[in-house]
Design a protein around this motif. Structure first.
Motif, PDB file in Angstrom:
ATOM      1  N   VAL A   1       7.543   1.578  -9.277  1.00  0.00           N
ATOM      2  CA  VAL A   1       7.629   1.004 -10.625  1.00  0.00           C
ATOM      3  C   VAL A   1       6.780   1.796 -11.601  1.00  0.00           C
ATOM      4  CG1 VAL A   1       6.869  -0.950 -12.028  1.00  0.00           C
ATOM      5  CG2 VAL A   1       8.259  -1.359 -10.003  1.00  0.00           C
TER       6      VAL A   1
ATOM      7  N   LEU B   1      14.813  -5.400 -10.662  1.00  0.00           N
ATOM      8  CA  LEU B   1      13.494  -5.728 -11.202  1.00  0.00           C
ATOM      9  C   LEU B   1      13.625  -6.773 -12.304  1.00  0.00           C
ATOM     10  CD1 LEU B   1      11.838  -2.189 -11.434  1.00  0.00           C
ATOM     11  CD2 LEU B   1      11.239  -4.022  -9.831  1.00  0.00           C
TER      12      LEU B   1
ATOM     13  N   SER C   1      12.352  -8.858  -4.635  1.00  0.00           N
ATOM     14  CA  SER C   1      10.894  -8.933  -4.524  1.00  0.00           C
ATOM     15  C   SER C   1      10.475  -9.728  -3.290  1.00  0.00           C
ATOM     16  CB  SER C   1      10.294  -9.578  -5.783  1.00  0.00           C
ATOM     17  OG  SER C   1      10.810 -10.883  -5.974  1.00  0.00           O
TER      18      SER C   1
ATOM     19  N   THR D   1      12.648  -0.872  -5.244  1.00  0.00           N
ATOM     20  CA  THR D   1      12.698  -1.587  -6.525  1.00  0.00           C
ATOM     21  C   THR D   1      14.059  -2.236  -6.747  1.00  0.00           C
ATOM     22  OG1 THR D   1      13.273   0.483  -7.682  1.00  0.00           O
ATOM     23  CG2 THR D   1      10.955  -0.150  -7.625  1.00  0.00           C
TER      24      THR D   1
ATOM     25  N   ARG E   1       6.712  -0.686  -3.711  1.00  0.00           N
ATOM     26  CA  ARG E   1       7.461  -1.159  -4.876  1.00  0.00           C
ATOM     27  C   ARG E   1       6.705  -0.863  -6.165  1.00  0.00           C
ATOM     28  NH1 ARG E   1      11.552  -5.125  -5.594  1.00  0.00           N
ATOM     29  NH2 ARG E   1      11.369  -6.422  -7.454  1.00  0.00           N
TER      30      ARG E   1
ATOM     31  N   TYR F   1       8.619  -2.898 -17.120  1.00  0.00           N
ATOM     32  CA  TYR F   1       8.458  -3.933 -16.095  1.00  0.00           C
ATOM     33  C   TYR F   1       7.047  -4.510 -16.028  1.00  0.00           C
ATOM     34  CZ  TYR F   1       8.483  -6.190 -11.513  1.00  0.00           C
ATOM     35  OH  TYR F   1       8.351  -7.099 -10.491  1.00  0.00           O
TER      36      TYR F   1
END
Length: 502
Positions: free
Chosen positions: A245, A395, A66, A62, A241, A462
């Motif tokens: 999250v 993030l 991305s 994280t 990921r 998120y």
């Protein structure tokens, strides 16, 4: 003075700034850009901090970008590996040639007539003043002072004959092997330093005024290890990921809704890793609820292991005075120390200390209101990166950079040139950073605020922010689009005047 123009000017070549530049290369390849970096290297925090054991306190699935899979074996990684990951990303997206090192940004002035920022920077190597103009200014300079860490008053410190250091400025010549070390503090830096230094020191004492929640997490991610055997990195990465999250989101929400339950579980976990009969309540049970301050991560429980093996200890008490050979507490106990490390925190600094001016009026940052946690009311064509406090910084940084690219494409598509956030219609204001940590409380009055409701409220969630930032509307009641020379906002909604100019 040299002067030139770019479409987007990014301040900072750390994790956020390099990510922002890569997003521009990916999503707005037609835009020109430059990155101004005050230091002489890429990496930001991960190049500045060099103390023993420096590592992430979030998992790299994280904390990583991305668009750039994390492929190293450890999920909680050391600083050197993270720094190389950032530099490798910059090389992969050809960002280095756009970075101007040793350029410290001093001030930026917005001119509505031309819809441009004029940015003044000073070169550290020549002291030359450099002037650039840009259409959009993107501050990715973090949130703390790089030149000075926070050190509280240390009574009697002049009498101390040992070595006194701050983790933010770790000396290259410091050898702690076989030494008695005292680390003052109980935050993430202290929790990192103690087990790392205990590997070579005679003994390390973590001296804390009050305890912090410490959670043991595995340094490797089992799901990632399993998926990598069957899937390519680009397929496995988003799965791990999102797993992480969702796990962190559930933990945070549970902490806010059932703090007593989470407190008991954290205490039980700590008790299981410490010696039988250890005073867990005194040393590892804070007075505040979980996530009122960040939880500290101990990879594989390394802090608990060092305490259990006798290589480290935790002392909870208040410093009365330094002595020639260590620190004396108000209880009368004295802790011997050849080396004292003041892991006492950071000094917050909004937008890297940059002074903003809009049409001849200085902006008072403390009077502005953040729009979607990334733009400031009354300040046109400006965004800043402020990561999550309850999850990985990147993030949020990824979402902000992606949103800036969406805004830039929207401006081109509609023929507009200026985007200006408006203040909320109600008077409700709350701190932008929702933590009760000392470093936040010391600076909260100097930081921008947030409103009571969206789009002026940061969710710290998120999954919810993905919907808002990637798929939500760009036009809403919190923002106005215009062209050069037009009045972007009514007079009553313009950026507040700095208190120095009133």
């Amino acid at each position: 003075m040299a002067s030139d123009h770019v479409d987007v000017l990014i301040i900072g070549a750390g994790l956020s700034g390099i990510g922002a530049a890569c997003h521009l290369r990916r999503d707005c390849p037609d835009k020109t850009y430059a990155v101004l970096e005050a230091r002489d290297a890429i990496g930001g925090t991960w190049d500045l901090f060099r103390y023993p054991g420096i590592r992430s306190d979030s998992d790299m699935f994280t904390l990583g970008y991305s668009f750039k899979p994390w492929t190293a074996r450890k999920a909680i990684a050391d600083g050197t590996t993270i720094r190389e990951y950032v530099r490798e990303t910059a090389r992969e997206y050809d960002v280095q040639r756009h970075i101007r090192f040793r350029h410290r940004v001093l001030r930026a002035e917005w001119h509505s007539a031309t819809a441009r920022w004029t940015v003044h920077a000073q070169r550290a190597d020549t002291a030359e003043t450099v002037v650039l103009t840009c259409s959009f200014l993107f501050a990715c300079a973090g949130y703390y002072r790089y030149d000075e860490g926070y050190t509280p008053p240390l009574p009697g410190v002049d009498a101390y004959t040992g070595r006194l250091v701050h983790p933010q400025h770790w000396p290259d010549d410091l050898d702690h092997a076989g030494r008695q070390v005292v680390v003052i503090g109980s935050g993430a830096t202290a929790v990192t330093l103690v087990p790392a230094m205990a590997q070579r020191a005679a003994h390390v004492t973590m001296l804390q005024r009050s305890p912090t929640y410490v959670v043991a997490l595995p340094s490797r991610d089992r799901l990632a290890d399993a998926l990598r055997r069957w899937l390519p990195a680009k397929a496995a990465y988003p799965l791990v990921r999102w797993k992480n999250v969702l796990l962190s989101t559930v933990t945070f929400q549970l902490s806010r809704r059932a703090p007593g339950l989470v407190r008991r579980r954290l205490r039980r976990a700590a008790t299981g890793r410490l010696p039988v009969g250890y005073d867990v309540d005194r040393h590892f049970s804070p007075r505040y609820d979980p996530w009122d301050q960040r939880l500290c991560v101990a990879p594989d429980g390394d802090l608990f292991t060092a305490v259990r093996q006798g290589r480290a200890s935790v002392v909870t008490g208040t410093v009365d005075t330094f002595t020639p050979d260590g620190v004396r507490l108000t209880s009368g106990d004295e802790v011997p120390a050849d080396i004292v490390v003041t892991a006492t925190g950071l000094n917050l600094l909004a937008v890297g200390g940059l002074t903003l001016r809009v049409d001849g009026v200085d902006v008072d940052l403390a009077s502005t209101v953040a729009y979607k946690g990334m733009m400031l009311s009354g300040v046109p064509n400006f965004a800043l990166t402020l990561g999550y406090t309850n999850a990985s910084w990147t993030l949020k940084a990824d979402l902000v950079a992606g949103y800036v690219c969406r805004l830039l494409r929207h401006l081109d598509r509609t023929g507009q040139q200026v985007v200006t956030p408006l203040p909320p219609p109600d008077a409700g204001r709350v701190p932008l950073i929702d933590l009760r940590s000392g470093y936040v409380l010391r600076a909260v009055d100097a930081l921008p605020k947030q409103g009571a409701n969206a789009p002026w409220r940061l969710h710290q969630n998120y999954p919810r922010d993905v919907l808002l930032m990637r798929h939500g509307r760009l036009t809403d009641e919190g923002v106005r689009f215009s062209r050069a020379g037009e009045v972007a906002v009514p007079a009553g909604d313009r950026c507040p005047v700095s208190s120095e100019r009133r």
